[in-house]
Design a protein around this motif. Structure first.
Motif, short mmCIF file in Angstrom:
data_model
loop_
_atom_site.label_atom_id
_atom_site.label_comp_id
_atom_site.label_asym_id
_atom_site.label_seq_id
_atom_site.Cartn_x
_atom_site.Cartn_y
_atom_site.Cartn_z
N LEU A 115 10.88 -94.81 -81.28
CA LEU A 115 11.47 -94.84 -80.00
C LEU A 115 11.53 -96.21 -79.28
N PHE A 116 10.19 -96.72 -79.44
CA PHE A 116 10.07 -98.13 -78.81
C PHE A 116 10.93 -99.20 -79.61
N PHE A 139 16.56 -80.22 -82.72
CA PHE A 139 16.39 -81.40 -83.43
C PHE A 139 17.81 -82.05 -83.66
N ALA A 140 18.73 -81.21 -84.22
CA ALA A 140 19.94 -81.93 -84.62
C ALA A 140 20.89 -82.11 -83.48
N ASP A 141 20.77 -81.50 -82.22
CA ASP A 141 21.39 -81.71 -81.08
C ASP A 141 20.99 -82.98 -80.38
N ALA A 142 19.33 -83.28 -80.89
CA ALA A 142 19.03 -84.36 -79.97
C ALA A 142 19.50 -85.61 -80.90
N LEU A 143 19.57 -85.63 -82.03
CA LEU A 143 20.13 -86.74 -82.98
C LEU A 143 21.36 -87.09 -82.96
N GLN A 144 22.16 -86.10 -82.56
CA GLN A 144 23.87 -86.34 -82.32
C GLN A 144 23.91 -86.73 -80.87
N LEU A 172 12.45 -85.53 -79.10
CA LEU A 172 12.00 -86.91 -79.02
C LEU A 172 12.18 -87.60 -80.34
N PHE A 173 12.04 -86.94 -81.56
CA PHE A 173 12.18 -87.46 -82.84
C PHE A 173 13.71 -87.49 -83.07
N GLY A 174 14.44 -86.45 -82.88
CA GLY A 174 15.68 -86.46 -83.09
C GLY A 174 16.51 -87.57 -82.27
N THR A 175 16.29 -87.91 -80.79
CA THR A 175 16.64 -88.90 -80.02
C THR A 175 16.13 -90.33 -80.67
N ALA A 176 15.19 -90.52 -80.98
CA ALA A 176 14.52 -91.62 -81.76
C ALA A 176 15.77 -92.18 -82.89
N LEU A 177 15.99 -91.30 -83.71
CA LEU A 177 16.81 -91.35 -84.78
C LEU A 177 18.25 -91.63 -84.26
N GLY A 178 18.65 -90.93 -83.18
CA GLY A 178 19.97 -91.15 -82.61
C GLY A 178 20.27 -92.50 -81.90
N VAL A 179 19.24 -92.95 -81.33
CA VAL A 179 19.33 -94.16 -80.72
C VAL A 179 19.43 -95.19 -81.62
N LEU A 180 18.60 -95.21 -82.76
CA LEU A 180 18.72 -96.22 -83.78
C LEU A 180 20.04 -96.38 -84.38
N LEU A 181 21.02 -95.13 -84.55
CA LEU A 181 22.20 -95.39 -85.13
C LEU A 181 23.20 -95.26 -83.95
N VAL A 231 10.79 -83.50 -90.75
CA VAL A 231 11.19 -82.49 -89.77
C VAL A 231 10.43 -81.32 -90.17
N SER A 232 9.84 -80.99 -91.30
CA SER A 232 9.33 -79.57 -91.99
C SER A 232 7.86 -79.63 -90.92
N PRO A 233 7.15 -80.28 -90.85
CA PRO A 233 5.58 -80.09 -90.07
C PRO A 233 6.07 -79.94 -88.85
N VAL A 234 7.10 -80.57 -88.11
CA VAL A 234 7.11 -80.34 -86.77
C VAL A 234 7.81 -79.01 -86.40
N LEU A 235 8.76 -78.71 -87.16
CA LEU A 235 9.53 -77.46 -87.14
C LEU A 235 8.57 -76.16 -87.34
N GLN A 236 7.89 -76.39 -88.36
CA GLN A 236 6.93 -75.30 -88.74
C GLN A 236 5.91 -75.14 -87.70
N THR A 237 5.28 -76.37 -87.44
CA THR A 237 4.09 -76.25 -86.36
C THR A 237 4.66 -75.51 -85.03
N SER A 238 5.77 -75.78 -84.67
CA SER A 238 6.58 -75.21 -83.70
C SER A 238 6.49 -73.96 -83.42
N ARG A 239 7.16 -73.37 -84.61
CA ARG A 239 7.30 -72.04 -84.99
C ARG A 239 5.94 -71.21 -84.82
N ASP A 240 4.83 -71.76 -85.65
CA ASP A 240 3.47 -71.25 -85.66
C ASP A 240 2.86 -70.94 -84.36
N TRP A 241 3.17 -72.10 -83.36
CA TRP A 241 2.70 -71.76 -82.13
C TRP A 241 3.40 -70.77 -81.19
#
Length: 206
Positions: free
Chosen positions: A186-187, A24-29, A98-107, A153-163
């Motif tokens: 993103l839009f 996530f951090a890489d995608a945002l930056q 995608l979530f990290g990228t969306a924030l990064g694109v805004l910045l 980020v919490s629900p996305v990270l936790q759900t990914s780890r659970d999967w």
């Protein structure tokens, strides 16, 4: 090593969380870094500006795959169970990107104008990680639970780890909400990026 509330060994749990968070951090930056590194190119050469964003996503994916190779021996050593939900793990990984990228694109436009934006973002990410259940189980009560509830980020990270470890995702509703927010961000971010970038380039060129 076992920690109360965890069904897998803590080293594997922490390494999984750190890997997903770094994704996530890489995608945002990435949008900020790509835009900053190519400031002179943006002023001199006409090319699709979205290519910088796409290039950043490719780099994030490559880095993630490299880290994932290091994770496999850890999962084998600590006998981390893997179930049929493993097939859903790429969805969680993609959502983090995608979530990290969306924030990064805004910045990104602000990052081109002011280099301090990139530095400040890195500092915020360090603090944000402490507020996310990356290396500790989700807190169920008190202020920690409130922070976790509103931390997107919490629900996305936790759900990914659970999967990945074959557990039933308890934060799946939050994952779905963040997915919807990501699509909207993103839009909006893409539109603002396209509209603002020519003005930003003109300003730094003066």
């Amino acid at each position: 090593i076992r920690v109360e509330g965890l069904t897998i060994a803590y080293p594997a749990y922490a390494m999984l969380g750190t890997l997903l968070w770094q994704n996530f951090a890489d995608a945002l930056q990435a949008p900020l870094r790509m835009a900053s590194q190519n400031r002179s190119l943006l002023m001199k050469v006409q090319f699709p500006r979205e290519a910088l964003i796409i290039s950043g996503i490719y780099q994030v994916l490559f880095n993630f795959c490299a880290r994932l190779l290091l994770l496999v021996p850890v999962m084998v050593y600590f006998k981390v169970p893997v179930g049929g939900s493993l097939a859903l793990f790429p969805i969680g990984m993609l959502e983090l990107i995608l979530f990290g990228t969306a924030l990064g694109v805004l910045l990104a436009p602000m990052g081109i104008l002011f280099k301090d934006v990139e530095i400040g973002t890195a500092m915020i990410l360090g603090f944000w990680m402490l507020l996310t259940p990356v290396v500790y189980p989700p807190i169920q009560s008190g202020w920690g639970a409130v922070v976790a509830k509103w931390n997107p980020v919490s629900p996305v990270l936790q759900t990914s780890r659970d999967w990945l470890v074959g557990q039933a995702p308890v934060q799946l509703p939050g994952f779905c909400w963040v997915t919807g927010i990501t699509a909207g961000a993103l839009f909006v971010g893409w539109i603002l990026y396209r509209i603002s970038l020519p003005h930003v380039i003109a300003r730094i060129g003066n």
